[in-house]
Design an enzyme around this catalytic site. Structure first.
Site, short mmCIF file in Angstrom:
data_model
loop_
_atom_site.label_atom_id
_atom_site.label_comp_id
_atom_site.label_asym_id
_atom_site.label_seq_id
_atom_site.Cartn_x
_atom_site.Cartn_y
_atom_site.Cartn_z
CE LYS A 189 -4.29 -1.86 1.87
NZ LYS A 189 -3.98 -3.29 2.09
C1 LIG Z 1 -4.54 -4.36 1.45
C2 LIG Z 1 -3.84 -5.66 1.45
C3 LIG Z 1 -4.19 -6.70 0.57
C4 LIG Z 1 -5.37 -6.60 -0.36
O1 LIG Z 1 -5.15 -5.73 -1.42
P1 LIG Z 1 -6.38 -5.24 -2.31
O2 LIG Z 1 -5.81 -4.22 -3.22
O3 LIG Z 1 -7.38 -4.67 -1.35
O4 LIG Z 1 -6.92 -6.42 -3.03
C5 LIG Z 1 -3.43 -7.86 0.57
N1 LIG Z 1 -2.39 -8.01 1.42
C6 LIG Z 1 -2.02 -7.04 2.28
C7 LIG Z 1 -0.89 -7.29 3.18
C8 LIG Z 1 -2.72 -5.83 2.32
O5 LIG Z 1 -2.35 -4.88 3.19
#
Ligand SMILES: *Cc1c(COP(=O)(O)O)cnc(C)c1O
Length: 437
Positions: free
Chosen positions: A107
């Site tokens: 993210k």
């Molecule tokens: C947010 C997150 C996901 C999911 O990602 P999306 O874009 O919502 O599908 C998967 N793994 C981790 C560690 C995350 O923080």
């Protein structure tokens, strides 16, 4: 490039408007009005480009008439200032480590780019931008570290008390500067409800310039395309010509970005959407019925999503054509027991410690290979560093996890967070009366 709403393709707004609004009034999601094709000369020579050079090419194809070239270049270089290596586990299996950013999760790509874009558009003397964000763990850290020190912005994070891991809590509560944290005596849903109510509150909207930073913002989607192109560049250097990507999915923003990259010309043989038992999308691809469900708690808690918010973007990319979509995207789901077994198998086979989300993506690759006989290159995305989920691992594996220096540095810092219940009036009063930072 202008942006339309998935609910109204006649709508056209600028990138700036799409970024600050996050969501059109009709509750669709913003999408680029057309999908630019990257030149063949770029794709054919992509192995010669660095991550930031790739990022600039891709961002420029989408945003060149919205942000001048020099500014966009500087912005991209600041946002994508950490590596995303495709680490080989055997000769054709790669783990794409997306956790080398400040909050140790993928993210960071989205949050850093978004914070830089917002900071870029904000002029000195403009009203302070107040970012409100509810988090179950990973989003808050990425947003906090993304906006840390960005001029004319302030972030308020709401997280459920006792329900985030120690490292996640340190990332939320020890930064200071323009970052404020509130621990809510309730659940993540309570946090989200408070933030939603704040956005709907007239008085708060008069007093503050509120914005959300959640994963539906188009400025979080765009930078997530960069690492797919960059992964392909790394594989091309090793002589591979096609690749399968396995993406651990919750709100489907990550894989949505991969599919946008594919539509822009990235040669991908197959995407695998890997989920935990929150399997709305796998069920849809099997049955053709899209039915959301309340989320269920699992080891891979950042993927505990029953109604994936970015799915409409993926359907939009494929013009609602499920047949075409199913040629490119396959999916599978895994239980907690399977996830745990996957973590142990990756350790045993490769001496590698994967977080639960990452393990699910690996399991999906194995399943795909078994079912199809595919023996080419497969890349599974590692969305977070294992140290963010310490409770999942048995002691002998936990002992092997190397804690990055950036985390150790936060350990000694004092926690700064106020505690509130779930009453909206208390949160509202806090926002109005909390001393300015
Ligand atoms: C947010 C997150 C996901 C999911 O990602 P999306 O874009 O919502 O599908 C998967 N793994 C981790 C560690 C995350 O923080």
């Amino acid at each position: 490039m202008k942006f339309y709403s998935t609910n109204n393709k006649d709508l056209r707004v600028s990138f700036k408007e799409a970024v600050f609004n996050s969501m059109p009034l009709d509750k669709g999601l913003y999408m680029p009005e057309s999908i630019p094709q990257l030149p063949a000369s770029f794709i054919d020579n992509i192995e010669q480009y660095s991550l930031t050079e790739i990022a600039y090419e891709v961002a420029s194809a989408l945003l060149k008439d919205e942000i001048p070239a020099e500014d966009l270049k500087a912005l991209v270089e600041e946002a994508a200032n950490f590596e995303a290596p495709a680490v080989p586990l055997d000769e054709n299996t790669f783990v794409l480590e997306l956790f080398h950013g400040p909050s140790l999760a993928f993210k960071d790509f989205g949050a850093r780019f978004m914070s830089r874009v917002m900071g870029y558009y904000l002029k000195d003397g403009e009203q302070l931008l107040d970012v409100l964000v509810a988090t179950s763990g990973d989003t808050g850290g990425a947003v906090a570290l993304g906006f840390l020190g960005v001029a004319n912005t302030r972030v308020t994070i709401l997280y459920p008390k006792g329900k985030v891991s120690p490292i996640q809590e340190q990332q939320l509560t020890t930064l200071g500067q323009n970052i404020r944290a509130i621990e809510i005596d309730g659940t993540f849903d309570d946090c989200q409800a408070l933030v939603k109510q704040a956005f709907a509150d007239e008085e708060l909207n008069q007093k503050f310039r509120l914005t959300s930073a959640n994963s539906i913002n188009i400025s979080r989607l765009i930078p997530q395309t960069f690492y797919y192109f960059n992964a392909f560049a790394q594989l091309k250097r090793k002589g591979f010509k096609e690749v399968v990507f396995s993406v651990p999915s919750g709100n489907f923003g990550n894989i949505g970005a991969g599919l946008l990259a594919f539509k822009m010309g990235l040669p991908v043989k197959q995407f695998i959407a890997a989920t935990n038992v929150n399997d709305t999308v796998p069920r849809f691809l099997e049955t053709g019925v899209y039915e959301t469900k309340p989320s269920v708690q699992t080891y891979a808690n950042a993927m505990d999503v029953g109604a994936p918010s970015n799915w409409v973007r993926i359907m939009d990319l494929f013009n609602q054509d499920t047949v075409a979509l199913k040629k490119v995207v396959t999916s599978s789901r895994f239980t907690d027991e399977e996830t745990f077994a996957g973590i142990k198998a990756i350790d045993k086979d490769f001496d590698y410690i994967a977080c639960p989300h990452t393990a699910i993506a690996y399991l999906a690759v194995e399943k795909y290979r078994n079912e199809t006989g595919y023996d080419g290159a497969a890349v599974f995305l590692s969305t977070a560093h294992a140290c963010k989920f310490p409770d999942i691992f048995p002691a002998e594996l936990a002992a092997k996890i190397e804690i990055p220096a950036s985390v150790k540095e936060l350990e000694g810092r004092a926690k700064q967070a106020d505690e509130l219940g779930v009453a909206f009036e208390d949160f509202k009063n806090w926002l109005i009366h909390k001393e300015a930072v």
